[in-house]
Motif scaffolding. Structure first.
Motif, PDB file in Angstrom:
ATOM      1  N   LEU A  12      34.094   9.287 -35.985  1.00  0.00           N
ATOM      2  CA  LEU A  12      35.255  10.153 -35.825  1.00  0.00           C
ATOM      3  C   LEU A  12      36.239   9.915 -36.808  1.00  0.00           C
ATOM      4  O   LEU A  12      36.847  10.744 -37.552  1.00  0.00           O
ATOM      5  CB  LEU A  12      35.974   9.846 -34.579  1.00  0.00           C
ATOM      6  CG  LEU A  12      35.320  10.824 -33.270  1.00  0.00           C
ATOM      7  CD1 LEU A  12      36.141  10.575 -31.874  1.00  0.00           C
ATOM      8  CD2 LEU A  12      35.707  12.280 -33.796  1.00  0.00           C
TER       9      LEU A  12
ATOM     10  N   TYR B  48      37.508  12.673 -39.875  1.00  0.00           N
ATOM     11  CA  TYR B  48      38.886  13.152 -39.753  1.00  0.00           C
ATOM     12  C   TYR B  48      39.271  12.761 -41.218  1.00  0.00           C
ATOM     13  O   TYR B  48      40.560  13.311 -41.891  1.00  0.00           O
ATOM     14  CB  TYR B  48      39.655  12.514 -38.769  1.00  0.00           C
ATOM     15  CG  TYR B  48      39.618  13.402 -37.512  1.00  0.00           C
ATOM     16  CD1 TYR B  48      40.428  14.379 -37.301  1.00  0.00           C
ATOM     17  CD2 TYR B  48      38.886  12.921 -36.323  1.00  0.00           C
ATOM     18  CE1 TYR B  48      40.146  15.453 -36.308  1.00  0.00           C
ATOM     19  CE2 TYR B  48      38.824  13.574 -35.165  1.00  0.00           C
ATOM     20  CZ  TYR B  48      39.650  14.947 -35.237  1.00  0.00           C
ATOM     21  OH  TYR B  48      39.552  15.854 -34.078  1.00  0.00           O
TER      22      TYR B  48
ATOM     23  N   SER C 124      35.559  16.826 -34.605  1.00  0.00           N
ATOM     24  CA  SER C 124      35.328  16.031 -33.263  1.00  0.00           C
ATOM     25  C   SER C 124      33.743  16.355 -33.058  1.00  0.00           C
ATOM     26  O   SER C 124      32.853  15.518 -33.019  1.00  0.00           O
ATOM     27  CB  SER C 124      36.105  16.084 -32.219  1.00  0.00           C
ATOM     28  OG  SER C 124      37.491  15.649 -32.621  1.00  0.00           O
TER      29      SER C 124
END
Length: 359
Positions: free
Chosen positions: A207, A211, A258
């Motif tokens: 994750l 990001y 996500s």
């Protein structure tokens, strides 16, 4: 004579308008072309002025309509004055010194500086200054064009602020993921579930990678899908030779990070343990594209494994009765995954809704 002067001399303004000819009575002049020149100078939307370097303090001898509109002054308030009257307390002195040096050296200069209108309001002026020579290479005028770049400056500042915000956000998110990872590791050790904690941490790290590379685009509300895919899968192919990427510049809603990140992480982790990436000869191809009707576009990602160990169909069929984390995540995002187990590896197709306005 400098090369610049020679070039300028060949395209000298012999057709200067009558109002300037008085300064240089010996110049060749074509009245008809002079009128055309004056009209062109007067009507262009670029703010333009001419200064006479042969008069004390190099006053402005011509200012077109656009210059008057930009500055707010009337012609009688402009002509005869040095152009420094548009400077004010916020004008950068260093920029002014650069302008003065360029004029002394008869050089071309482009500089941005803060100028003031008659009403006291300010604007950022992209000022272009340069000399004009006659056919003999003698200096006639200094030409100045002004362009209000205030909006451009604001856009630059906003872009710079967005980059700084993205860097700060990236730093904070790294810290956040590190703290979460530390808590998970501590919990795993104290409760004797190190293997489960390690698996959770791998997902947290995936994750974080997804990001981190998309934060620069966060303020615009979309991400580049290929960038997120490559970042998530990079640790599974350190040499860059076993995972192949095929996709266009597809962009998606930022909220898709996500689901994309975790789904691809799970597929890659499974490929490392049981699939194509568990063998030296195994390869994975990841393709992505936009699909679907105009009113209901989707992101389609194809995951293709080749060169892996033989697939145990009975085991896979039994396992497929209990949807895993990928299925559940995609379902919550109104997407899905279709799997096909071929002889040497898994072929999977992931679909996610795509917002029409960022397609």
């Amino acid at each position: 004579m400098s090369k610049y002067r020679e070039d300028q001399a060949h395209r000298a303004y012999d057709d200067s308008p009558d109002r300037f000819r008085a300064h240089h009575p010996d110049d060749a002049f074509d009245g008809a072309s002079g009128v055309l020149f004056e009209q062109a100078m007067a009507q262009t939307r670029m703010a333009i002025c001419l200064c006479d370097p042969h008069q004390p303090d190099a006053p402005i001898v011509f200012a077109n309509r656009a210059f008057r509109a930009l500055s707010g002054y009337e012609e009688a308030e402009i002509v005869g004055r040095n152009c420094r009257f548009m400077q004010g307390p916020g004008t950068d002195r260093a920029a002014v010194r650069r302008i003065r040096a360029a004029l002394e050296q008869e050089e071309v200069i482009v500089v941005e500086l803060l100028n003031y209108r008659k009403d006291g309001s300010t604007f950022w002026n992209a000022l272009h200054l340069g000399p004009i020579y006659d056919a003999e290479g003698r200096l006639l005028y200094f030409f100045g064009s002004q362009w209000d770049v205030s909006d451009v400056r604001v856009a630059r500042a906003e872009e710079r602020h967005a980059r700084e915000l993205a860097r700060e956000l990236s730093h904070r998110m790294k810290n956040m993921f590190a703290v979460i990872g530390g808590i998970v590791n501590f919990t795993g050790r104290t409760r004797g579930i190190e293997a489960e904690a390690r698996e959770i941490n791998e997902r947290i790290q995936a994750l974080g990678r997804a990001y981190e590379t998309t934060l620069d685009e966060a303020s615009s509300g979309f991400i580049e899908v290929g960038q997120a895919i490559r970042s998530v899968l990079a640790p599974y192919d350190p040499q860059g030779t076993r995972i192949h990427f095929e996709g266009n510049g597809l962009r998606s809603d930022f909220s898709a990070v996500s689901v994309l990140g975790l789904s691809l992480h799970e597929l890659a982790a499974n490929a490392v343990k049981h699939g194509a990436l568990s063998r030296q000869t195994g390869q994975v191809t990841v393709r992505w594209a936009r699909n679907g009707a105009p009113g209901a576009p989707t992101i389609v990602i194809n995951w293709i494994e080749q060169g892996g160990p033989p697939v145990d169909l009975q085991h896979l069929l039994l396992e497929s009765r209990d949807p895993g984390i990928v299925d559940r995540m995609l379902a919550m995002a109104r997407g899905n995954i279709m799997r096909e187990w071929r002889k040497d590896g898994l072929w999977a197709t992931l679909r996610l809704p795509l917002r029409e306005d960022v397609a």
